[in-house]
Structure formats: structure tokens, C-alpha cells
Design a protein around this motif. Structure first.
Motif, short mmCIF file in Angstrom:
data_model
loop_
_atom_site.label_atom_id
_atom_site.label_comp_id
_atom_site.label_asym_id
_atom_site.label_seq_id
_atom_site.Cartn_x
_atom_site.Cartn_y
_atom_site.Cartn_z
N ASN A 29 0.82 -1.21 0.00
CA ASN A 29 0.00 0.00 0.00
C ASN A 29 0.86 1.27 0.00
OD1 ASN A 29 -2.33 1.52 -0.07
ND2 ASN A 29 -2.66 1.42 2.14
N ILE A 30 1.75 1.38 -0.97
CA ILE A 30 2.59 2.56 -1.11
C ILE A 30 2.22 3.30 -2.39
CG2 ILE A 30 4.50 1.54 0.18
CD1 ILE A 30 5.87 0.94 -2.45
N SER A 31 2.49 4.58 -2.42
CA SER A 31 2.15 5.40 -3.58
C SER A 31 3.14 5.16 -4.71
CB SER A 31 2.12 6.88 -3.21
OG SER A 31 3.42 7.30 -2.78
N GLN A 32 2.74 5.53 -5.91
CA GLN A 32 3.61 5.32 -7.06
C GLN A 32 4.83 6.24 -7.01
OE1 GLN A 32 0.46 6.31 -7.27
NE2 GLN A 32 0.39 8.33 -8.24
N ASP A 33 4.67 7.44 -6.44
CA ASP A 33 5.82 8.35 -6.35
C ASP A 33 6.88 7.82 -5.39
OD1 ASP A 33 4.63 10.09 -8.14
OD2 ASP A 33 3.61 11.23 -6.57
N GLU A 34 6.43 7.28 -4.27
CA GLU A 34 7.39 6.70 -3.31
C GLU A 34 8.09 5.50 -3.91
OE1 GLU A 34 7.40 4.79 1.21
OE2 GLU A 34 5.52 5.48 0.27
N PHE A 35 7.36 4.68 -4.63
CA PHE A 35 7.96 3.50 -5.25
C PHE A 35 8.99 3.90 -6.31
CE2 PHE A 35 7.87 0.43 -8.76
CZ PHE A 35 8.33 -0.70 -8.10
N ILE A 36 8.64 4.86 -7.17
CA ILE A 36 9.57 5.29 -8.21
C ILE A 36 10.79 5.96 -7.60
CG2 ILE A 36 9.84 6.90 -10.15
CD1 ILE A 36 8.37 4.37 -10.87
N PHE A 37 10.61 6.75 -6.55
CA PHE A 37 11.75 7.42 -5.92
C PHE A 37 12.72 6.41 -5.33
CE2 PHE A 37 13.75 9.34 -2.18
CZ PHE A 37 14.39 10.43 -2.77
N ASN A 38 12.19 5.41 -4.63
CA ASN A 38 13.07 4.39 -4.06
C ASN A 38 13.76 3.57 -5.14
OD1 ASN A 38 12.36 5.13 -1.42
ND2 ASN A 38 10.60 3.77 -1.39
N LEU A 39 13.02 3.24 -6.19
CA LEU A 39 13.60 2.46 -7.28
C LEU A 39 14.70 3.22 -8.00
CD1 LEU A 39 13.42 -0.14 -9.01
CD2 LEU A 39 11.74 1.04 -10.43
N TYR A 40 14.45 4.49 -8.28
CA TYR A 40 15.45 5.29 -8.98
C TYR A 40 16.65 5.60 -8.09
CZ TYR A 40 12.68 6.16 -13.18
OH TYR A 40 12.02 6.01 -14.37
N SER A 41 16.44 5.72 -6.80
CA SER A 41 17.57 5.97 -5.89
C SER A 41 18.53 4.79 -5.88
CB SER A 41 17.05 6.26 -4.48
OG SER A 41 16.22 7.40 -4.46
N ILE A 42 17.97 3.58 -5.80
CA ILE A 42 18.83 2.39 -5.82
C ILE A 42 19.52 2.25 -7.18
CG2 ILE A 42 18.83 -0.12 -5.61
CD1 ILE A 42 16.42 0.16 -3.73
N ALA A 43 18.77 2.51 -8.26
CA ALA A 43 19.37 2.42 -9.59
C ALA A 43 20.45 3.48 -9.79
CB ALA A 43 18.28 2.58 -10.65
N PHE A 44 20.26 4.67 -9.21
CA PHE A 44 21.28 5.73 -9.33
C PHE A 44 22.58 5.32 -8.66
CE2 PHE A 44 23.31 9.36 -7.21
CZ PHE A 44 23.72 10.08 -8.33
N LEU A 45 22.49 4.71 -7.49
CA LEU A 45 23.71 4.27 -6.81
C LEU A 45 24.44 3.19 -7.60
CD1 LEU A 45 22.41 4.12 -3.12
CD2 LEU A 45 23.78 5.92 -4.20
N ALA A 46 23.68 2.25 -8.16
CA ALA A 46 24.31 1.17 -8.93
C ALA A 46 24.95 1.72 -10.22
CB ALA A 46 23.26 0.11 -9.26
N ILE A 47 24.24 2.60 -10.92
CA ILE A 47 24.78 3.14 -12.18
C ILE A 47 25.97 4.06 -11.91
CG2 ILE A 47 24.23 4.64 -14.14
CD1 ILE A 47 21.40 3.54 -14.03
#
Length: 217
Positions: A29-47
Motif C-alpha cells: 500500500n505505497i504510492s507510485q511516487d514513493e515507489f519510483i523514488f526508491n527504485l530510482y535511488s537504488i538504480a542511481f547508486l548502482a549506475i
């Protein structure tokens, strides 16, 4: 062959991410903005780590700090793209990309992964058609085959989505519903049963008191 293999792996990962996104946002039950922010943050660190190891990060920062375009044979004093304009373009590209990803995640959360897959496929096909119209690209037999395959898959996905929707509506309509008469009958029966049980208890107590008084006499 290597390019086709990488394309197949990319398509499989894309389908897995879309279905997993729907499951995660629905279950937790999380919002799409929170999900995208967390996903992009992890992807940013890896890239960023991968770019630093390949020395691409330092080269990219140097390119942002200097004027001109990315062309090894260009003139050194090229001022067509100053540093501030590059940074502004990068920020606008990131903001619009985040907005588009947020809209895609919202479609996935509220309408399902299948609807999101249909929408994204239609968007890619529209981009392809616009590129043919604007840049005078040559349309080959492979392009025509791809367009026909896209239309067939889009119709099949739409038919499957509508079929699943009609099936769910039928299942919901088959469930028995309590009408107002049944509820009224239940509410009218309960007081009568309570009244009978209380009157029976009162009668038993009265008879017991009468028996005790006769024994005393």
C-alpha cells in the motif's frame, strides 16, 4: 545474435519489473511516487558505481563543465552549448522522465500490469510512427511486419483484458446479496426469541419460589 539475446533479456526483465511493481505497490500500500523514488535511488547508486569504475563518471562531469558538444573533432572554442544549458537540459530531462515513470506506475497500481503493458506498447508504436512521419525514414518489409505483429498483439491483449474484466463482473454478480426483507426478518426474530427466553426464566423462578413457600408452610 548477441543483440537479439540482449533484447530478449531486456523484454523479460521489463515484464518482470512491471508485474513485481504491481505486487509491491498493492501488497504494501505505497504510492507510485514513493515507489519510483526508491527504485530510482537504488538504480542511481548502482549506475554511478559502474560509471565510476569505468571512468565514465569523470568524463561526464568534465563534459558538463565545458562548453560545446560531444564531438572529438569539434572546435575547442565552441560555445553553442554552454555549461549551464547542459545542466538545465539534464534537469529537465530527469524531471520529465520521473513524471512519465510516475504516471506509468500509477497506471500499474490502479489498473494492473496488463493495462500498463498495452499503454507502453502503444506509446512506443506512436513514437515510431511519428519518427517515420517527421524524419523521412525508409519503411522496409521488416517495419511492416513489426507493425502487423504489434497490432495483432495489441488486439489480443485488449481482448484478454476485457475478457478478464467481464469474468470478474460475473463472479461479483453471482454472489448472494441480502435484501431489506431478509434483514428485517432477522431483526424482528431476535427480539421475539429474547422475549421468550426471558419470560421462560421468569416463569421458572416464580414456580421455584412457590414450591419453596409451600414447603415452608
Amino acid at each position: 545474435p548477441l543483440g537479439i539475446l540482449m533484447l530478449l533479456v531486456s523484454l523479460l526483465c521489463d515484464g518482470a519489473v512491471t508485474n513485481m511493481s504491481e505486487t509491491i505497490m498493492t501488497r504494501h500500500n505505497i504510492s507510485q511516487d514513493e515507489f519510483i523514488f526508491n527504485l530510482y535511488s537504488i538504480a542511481f547508486l548502482a549506475i554511478a558505481a559502474a560509471a565510476f569504475l569505468k571512468n565514465d563518471l569523470q568524463e561526464g562531469l568534465l563534459f558538463l563543465n565545458t562548453s560545446g558538444t560531444y564531438n572529438p573533432g569539434a572546435i575547442e572554442d565552441d560555445t553553442s552549448w554552454p555549461s549551464w544549458l547542459k545542466i538545465l537540459t539534464l534537469l529537465l530531462f530527469s524531471a520529465t522522465g520521473f513524471l512519465g515513470s510516475s504516471c506509468s506506475a500509477a497506471i500499474t497500481k490502479h489498473f494492473g500490469a496488463l493495462t500498463m503493458s498495452i499503454t507502453s506498447t502503444a506509446r512506443k508504436a506512436t513514437t515510431l510512427f511519428i519518427s517515420f512521419a517527421l524524419f523521412n525514414n525508409i519503411c522496409t518489409f521488416e517495419h511492416i511486419f513489426g507493425v502487423v505483429l504489434f497490432i495483432i498483439s495489441l488486439v489480443a491483449k485488449s481482448f484478454r483484458a476485457s475478457k478478464n474484466g467481464h469474468y470478474l463482473k460475473k463472479q461479483v454478480s453471482r454472489k448472494p446479496k441480502k435484501n431489506s426483507l431478509d434483514l428485517l426478518e432477522v431483526t424482528t426474530k431476535r427480539p421475539s426469541l429474547d422475549y421468550l427466553s426471558s419470560s421462560q426464566n421468569f416463569t421458572r423462578r416464580t414456580m421455584h419460589a412457590t414450591n419453596v413457600s409451600t414447603d415452608i408452610v
